[in-house]
Design a protein around this motif. Sequence first.
Motif, short mmCIF file in Angstrom:
data_model
loop_
_atom_site.label_atom_id
_atom_site.label_comp_id
_atom_site.label_asym_id
_atom_site.label_seq_id
_atom_site.Cartn_x
_atom_site.Cartn_y
_atom_site.Cartn_z
N ASP A 94 16.25 45.17 47.38
CA ASP A 94 16.22 44.31 46.19
C ASP A 94 16.03 42.86 46.64
N ALA A 95 14.86 42.30 46.38
CA ALA A 95 14.51 40.97 46.87
C ALA A 95 15.34 39.84 46.27
N ASP A 96 16.11 40.11 45.23
CA ASP A 96 16.91 39.07 44.60
C ASP A 96 18.41 39.28 44.77
N ALA A 97 18.81 40.31 45.53
CA ALA A 97 20.24 40.64 45.62
C ALA A 97 20.85 40.27 46.96
N LEU A 98 22.09 39.81 46.89
CA LEU A 98 22.93 39.56 48.06
C LEU A 98 24.22 40.35 47.90
N TRP A 99 24.75 40.80 49.02
CA TRP A 99 26.07 41.43 49.05
C TRP A 99 27.00 40.48 49.78
N VAL A 100 28.17 40.25 49.22
CA VAL A 100 29.19 39.40 49.83
C VAL A 100 30.41 40.27 50.09
N THR A 101 30.85 40.29 51.34
CA THR A 101 32.03 41.06 51.73
C THR A 101 33.03 40.10 52.32
N GLU A 102 34.22 40.03 51.73
CA GLU A 102 35.25 39.08 52.14
C GLU A 102 36.53 39.82 52.54
N VAL A 103 37.21 39.30 53.56
CA VAL A 103 38.54 39.78 53.91
C VAL A 103 39.43 38.55 54.10
N TRP A 104 40.55 38.55 53.42
CA TRP A 104 41.49 37.43 53.42
C TRP A 104 42.87 37.90 53.87
N VAL A 105 43.66 36.97 54.35
CA VAL A 105 45.05 37.27 54.72
C VAL A 105 45.77 37.88 53.52
N ASP A 106 45.53 37.29 52.35
CA ASP A 106 46.11 37.80 51.10
C ASP A 106 45.34 37.21 49.92
N ALA A 107 45.62 37.71 48.74
CA ALA A 107 44.93 37.26 47.54
C ALA A 107 45.18 35.78 47.24
N ALA A 108 46.36 35.29 47.60
CA ALA A 108 46.69 33.89 47.35
C ALA A 108 45.75 32.95 48.13
N MET A 135 18.56 34.10 41.08
CA MET A 135 17.40 33.90 40.21
C MET A 135 16.17 34.30 41.02
N CYS A 136 15.13 34.75 40.34
CA CYS A 136 13.92 35.24 40.99
C CYS A 136 13.41 34.21 42.01
N GLY A 137 13.28 34.66 43.26
CA GLY A 137 12.76 33.81 44.32
C GLY A 137 13.76 32.87 44.95
N GLU A 138 15.02 32.90 44.54
CA GLU A 138 16.03 31.95 45.04
C GLU A 138 17.04 32.57 45.99
N ARG A 139 16.84 33.83 46.38
CA ARG A 139 17.84 34.49 47.23
C ARG A 139 18.07 33.76 48.55
N ASP A 140 17.00 33.34 49.22
CA ASP A 140 17.16 32.68 50.51
C ASP A 140 17.92 31.36 50.37
N ALA A 141 17.62 30.61 49.33
CA ALA A 141 18.31 29.33 49.11
C ALA A 141 19.78 29.57 48.80
N LEU A 142 20.07 30.60 47.99
CA LEU A 142 21.45 30.91 47.67
C LEU A 142 22.21 31.38 48.91
N ALA A 143 21.58 32.23 49.70
CA ALA A 143 22.22 32.71 50.93
C ALA A 143 22.52 31.55 51.88
N ALA A 144 21.58 30.64 52.05
CA ALA A 144 21.78 29.49 52.93
C ALA A 144 22.94 28.63 52.46
N LEU A 145 23.03 28.41 51.17
CA LEU A 145 24.13 27.62 50.60
C LEU A 145 25.47 28.30 50.85
N LEU A 146 25.54 29.60 50.59
CA LEU A 146 26.79 30.34 50.81
C LEU A 146 27.19 30.35 52.28
N LEU A 147 26.23 30.54 53.16
CA LEU A 147 26.53 30.57 54.59
C LEU A 147 27.06 29.23 55.08
#
Length: 96
Positions: A43-57, A11-23
């Motif tokens: 993009d001041a409102d966008a985050l990129w999330v890159t994940e790598v897992w052992v498997d989809a399960a 949401m507009c202006g909430e990127r830093d708060a969202l990033a902190a929560l995810l981290l």
Amino acid sequence: MYGLIAKMRAMCGERDALAALLLEATTGMPGCLSYVIAQDPADADALWVTEVWVDAAHHQASLELPAIREAIAQAKPLIAGFEIRIETEPLGGSGL
């Protein structure tokens, strides 16, 4: 391995708060080899999330962890939407 790359719009202006929560919420997840949260410099409102897992399960199981469920509930009001979601099959790399 299972990978996921997503562009998340805060949401507009909430990127830093969202990033902190995810981290904070995404540490110590069983089967998670890498979980990277990045700001989009164009993009001041966008985050990129890159994940790598052992498997989809393991990725799917992480969504049932109490800490992750709580983080999702807290994050929902901060998320405007998801623009891109790409599943991958990582072959390896530095740190994996």
